[in-house]
Design a protein around this motif. Structure first.
Motif, PDB file in Angstrom:
ATOM      1  N   LYS A   1       0.856  -1.188   0.000  1.00  0.00           N
ATOM      2  CA  LYS A   1       0.000   0.000   0.000  1.00  0.00           C
ATOM      3  C   LYS A   1       0.898   1.246   0.000  1.00  0.00           C
ATOM      4  O   LYS A   1       1.761   1.392   0.858  1.00  0.00           O
ATOM      5  CB  LYS A   1      -0.898  -0.001   1.235  1.00  0.00           C
ATOM      6  CG  LYS A   1      -1.795   1.217   1.332  1.00  0.00           C
ATOM      7  CD  LYS A   1      -2.638   1.167   2.614  1.00  0.00           C
ATOM      8  CE  LYS A   1      -3.502   2.407   2.718  1.00  0.00           C
ATOM      9  NZ  LYS A   1      -4.310   2.416   3.979  1.00  0.00           N
ATOM     10  N   VAL A   2       0.694   2.099  -0.950  1.00  0.00           N
ATOM     11  CA  VAL A   2       1.537   3.297  -1.099  1.00  0.00           C
ATOM     12  C   VAL A   2       0.752   4.545  -0.686  1.00  0.00           C
ATOM     13  O   VAL A   2      -0.394   4.742  -1.123  1.00  0.00           O
ATOM     14  CB  VAL A   2       2.028   3.463  -2.551  1.00  0.00           C
ATOM     15  CG1 VAL A   2       2.855   4.738  -2.699  1.00  0.00           C
ATOM     16  CG2 VAL A   2       2.854   2.244  -2.974  1.00  0.00           C
ATOM     17  N   THR A   3       1.394   5.340   0.176  1.00  0.00           N
ATOM     18  CA  THR A   3       0.799   6.606   0.612  1.00  0.00           C
ATOM     19  C   THR A   3       1.736   7.738   0.229  1.00  0.00           C
ATOM     20  O   THR A   3       2.947   7.658   0.469  1.00  0.00           O
ATOM     21  CB  THR A   3       0.569   6.618   2.143  1.00  0.00           C
ATOM     22  OG1 THR A   3      -0.258   5.504   2.490  1.00  0.00           O
ATOM     23  CG2 THR A   3      -0.090   7.908   2.582  1.00  0.00           C
ATOM     24  N   TRP A   4       1.164   8.762  -0.362  1.00  0.00           N
ATOM     25  CA  TRP A   4       1.948   9.936  -0.757  1.00  0.00           C
ATOM     26  C   TRP A   4       1.631  11.083   0.208  1.00  0.00           C
ATOM     27  O   TRP A   4       0.465  11.444   0.402  1.00  0.00           O
ATOM     28  CB  TRP A   4       1.617  10.353  -2.184  1.00  0.00           C
ATOM     29  CG  TRP A   4       1.975   9.317  -3.190  1.00  0.00           C
ATOM     30  CD1 TRP A   4       1.223   8.240  -3.558  1.00  0.00           C
ATOM     31  CD2 TRP A   4       3.175   9.254  -3.930  1.00  0.00           C
ATOM     32  NE1 TRP A   4       1.880   7.480  -4.497  1.00  0.00           N
ATOM     33  CE2 TRP A   4       3.088   8.087  -4.757  1.00  0.00           C
ATOM     34  CE3 TRP A   4       4.327  10.033  -4.010  1.00  0.00           C
ATOM     35  CZ2 TRP A   4       4.100   7.704  -5.628  1.00  0.00           C
ATOM     36  CZ3 TRP A   4       5.325   9.647  -4.887  1.00  0.00           C
ATOM     37  CH2 TRP A   4       5.220   8.504  -5.683  1.00  0.00           C
ATOM     38  N   THR A   5       2.681  11.627   0.826  1.00  0.00           N
ATOM     39  CA  THR A   5       2.509  12.729   1.784  1.00  0.00           C
ATOM     40  C   THR A   5       3.341  13.919   1.310  1.00  0.00           C
ATOM     41  O   THR A   5       4.517  13.763   0.950  1.00  0.00           O
ATOM     42  CB  THR A   5       2.965  12.321   3.201  1.00  0.00           C
ATOM     43  OG1 THR A   5       2.275  11.141   3.590  1.00  0.00           O
ATOM     44  CG2 THR A   5       2.693  13.430   4.192  1.00  0.00           C
ATOM     45  N   SER A   6       2.745  15.085   1.344  1.00  0.00           N
ATOM     46  CA  SER A   6       3.461  16.288   0.908  1.00  0.00           C
ATOM     47  C   SER A   6       4.020  17.033   2.113  1.00  0.00           C
ATOM     48  O   SER A   6       3.405  17.066   3.185  1.00  0.00           O
ATOM     49  CB  SER A   6       2.547  17.211   0.105  1.00  0.00           C
ATOM     50  OG  SER A   6       1.415  17.584   0.876  1.00  0.00           O
ATOM     51  N   ALA A   7       5.214  17.603   1.931  1.00  0.00           N
ATOM     52  CA  ALA A   7       5.813  18.474   2.949  1.00  0.00           C
ATOM     53  C   ALA A   7       5.613  19.910   2.495  1.00  0.00           C
ATOM     54  O   ALA A   7       5.896  20.257   1.340  1.00  0.00           O
ATOM     55  CB  ALA A   7       7.291  18.161   3.119  1.00  0.00           C
ATOM     56  N   LEU A   8       5.119  20.757   3.404  1.00  0.00           N
ATOM     57  CA  LEU A   8       4.773  22.128   3.060  1.00  0.00           C
ATOM     58  C   LEU A   8       5.754  23.122   3.681  1.00  0.00           C
ATOM     59  O   LEU A   8       6.370  22.856   4.729  1.00  0.00           O
ATOM     60  CB  LEU A   8       3.351  22.446   3.539  1.00  0.00           C
ATOM     61  CG  LEU A   8       2.246  21.473   3.095  1.00  0.00           C
ATOM     62  CD1 LEU A   8       0.913  21.924   3.651  1.00  0.00           C
ATOM     63  CD2 LEU A   8       2.201  21.359   1.587  1.00  0.00           C
ATOM     64  N   ALA A   9       5.875  24.272   3.055  1.00  0.00           N
ATOM     65  CA  ALA A   9       6.727  25.344   3.581  1.00  0.00           C
ATOM     66  C   ALA A   9       6.037  25.976   4.781  1.00  0.00           C
ATOM     67  O   ALA A   9       4.881  26.402   4.683  1.00  0.00           O
ATOM     68  CB  ALA A   9       6.980  26.399   2.507  1.00  0.00           C
TER      69      ALA A   9
END
Length: 360
Positions: A130-138
């Motif tokens: 299972k693949v989860t994509w998480t974004s890092a924000l400024a």
């Protein structure tokens, strides 16, 4: 008769002048007669200044030297465990909450096991993770600097880059007395820059510990030896972007932390203590001995202090805190330090106490 004028009168005059000369010589050698006991007795009298308590206004404004500094970079932290899948922004300007990279997290999925009902043979089918994509924000607007590489493994909370906001602040240090006066202060302050624009308002006022924890380390002995005006706190606020300033400029921060009108005020010289609680010495009537009284303190402007409880207008108090001259418990004739200090300061009362006890 002629013999008398010729011999007797001149001889008499010589004798008279000789007596006068001898008297003058004796007077010159002996000097004028003084009365030593009276000449050595002190005649000065120390009187304590008594003032009447009155009402007035107090504005608690603290001004501290300060300088302009660049705001430090803010860390970008990983928000999940995984690997860096894609870096979208690096060495470029972004707005707050803009996505700078993706973190890919793979979670293993249990294989599917099937059993043939006739033969009982098991068939195991592996499943894709299972693949989860998480974004890092400024976290803030500014210039991004990513410090990790693509495909690098990271853990949640790990620093993966920074954002330099490119903004400026003005900061200064505070003494313990100033920290007490600024308890509860927040929001805004007035800033004046040397050689810069007209005074302006800065925002985001913060008050905390001095850089390096000054005043908070070293134990009790170090604290006891520290000077009373040593920096124990720090103050900082943000310079608006529209104000042109440069890192390193000097200036002043003025923080107003309260204003009180028509309240009971007394000079700070009359109060033992500077914050929350204190003590004054009241005088019931002329000639009476001063009596210590506990009072509750309010705002102060450095010259006078508000009394919120313990005094009423019209009461009489000492203008200056009584100072222990070292004679209340009797003088120590073996230690003449107090006598020497009294002599230098012209304290006739202390000198007289020593002279009566030690010199007879």
């Amino acid at each position: 008769m002629g013999a008398v004028r010729q011999y007797v009168f001149p001889t008499a005059r010589i004798i008279i002048w000789a007596v006068i000369a001898a008297a003058l010589v004796a007077l010159a050698l002996k000097g004028a007669e003084l009365d030593p006991p009276d000449a050595l007795q002190p005649t000065g009298e120390i009187s304590e200044s008594v003032i009447a308590v009155d009402k007035g206004s107090v504005t608690n404004a603290v001004t501290v030297p300060a300088s302009v500094v660049s705001d430090p970079p803010v860390e970008i932290k990983a928000t999940a465990d995984g690997v860096i899948a894609e870096i979208e922004v690096d060495d470029a300007k972004v707005r707050k909450d803009s996505r700078v990279l993706w973190i890919k997290t793979e979670e293993l999925v249990e294989p599917v096991v099937e059993v043939d009902e006739k033969t009982g043979e098991e068939t195991v089918t592996e499943q894709e993770p299972k693949v989860t994509w998480t974004s890092a924000l400024a976290p803030v607007s500014g210039t991004v600097d990513i410090t990790v590489l693509k495909d690098q493994a990271v853990t949640v909370g790990e620093a993966i880059g920074t954002v330099s906001p490119g903004t400026l602040s003005v900061s200064g240090t505070l003494t313990a007395d100033q920290q007490y006066r600024l308890v509860g202060a927040a929001g805004k302050a007035q800033v004046t820059l040397k050689g810069g624009p007209a005074p302006f308002t800065c925002t985001g006022l913060t008050i905390g510990e001095a850089p390096g924890g000054a005043g908070g380390e070293g134990g009790g002995e170090a604290m006891a030896e520290a000077p009373t005006d040593a920096a124990t706190g720090a103050v900082s606020c943000s310079i608006p972007r529209k104000i042109k300033a440069f890192s390193g400029l000097g200036g002043e921060i003025e923080i107003t932390n309260g204003n009180a009108k028509d309240v009971v005020v007394v000079p700070i010289s009359a109060v033992l203590g500077t914050s929350q609680t204190g003590k004054v010495w009241t005088v019931a009537e002329e000639g009476a001995e001063p009596e210590a009284r506990e009072v509750t303190l309010g705002l102060t402007d450095g010259l006078q202090v508000e009394i919120t409880k313990g005094l009423k207008p019209g009461e009489q108090i000492l203008e200056f805190i009584p100072v222990d001259d070292g004679t209340e418990g009797g003088v120590d004739c073996a230690d003449m330090t107090a006598y020497d200090e009294a002599s230098m300061n012209g304290d006739m009362e202390t000198m007289q106490a020593f002279e009566e006890e030690c010199f007879g």
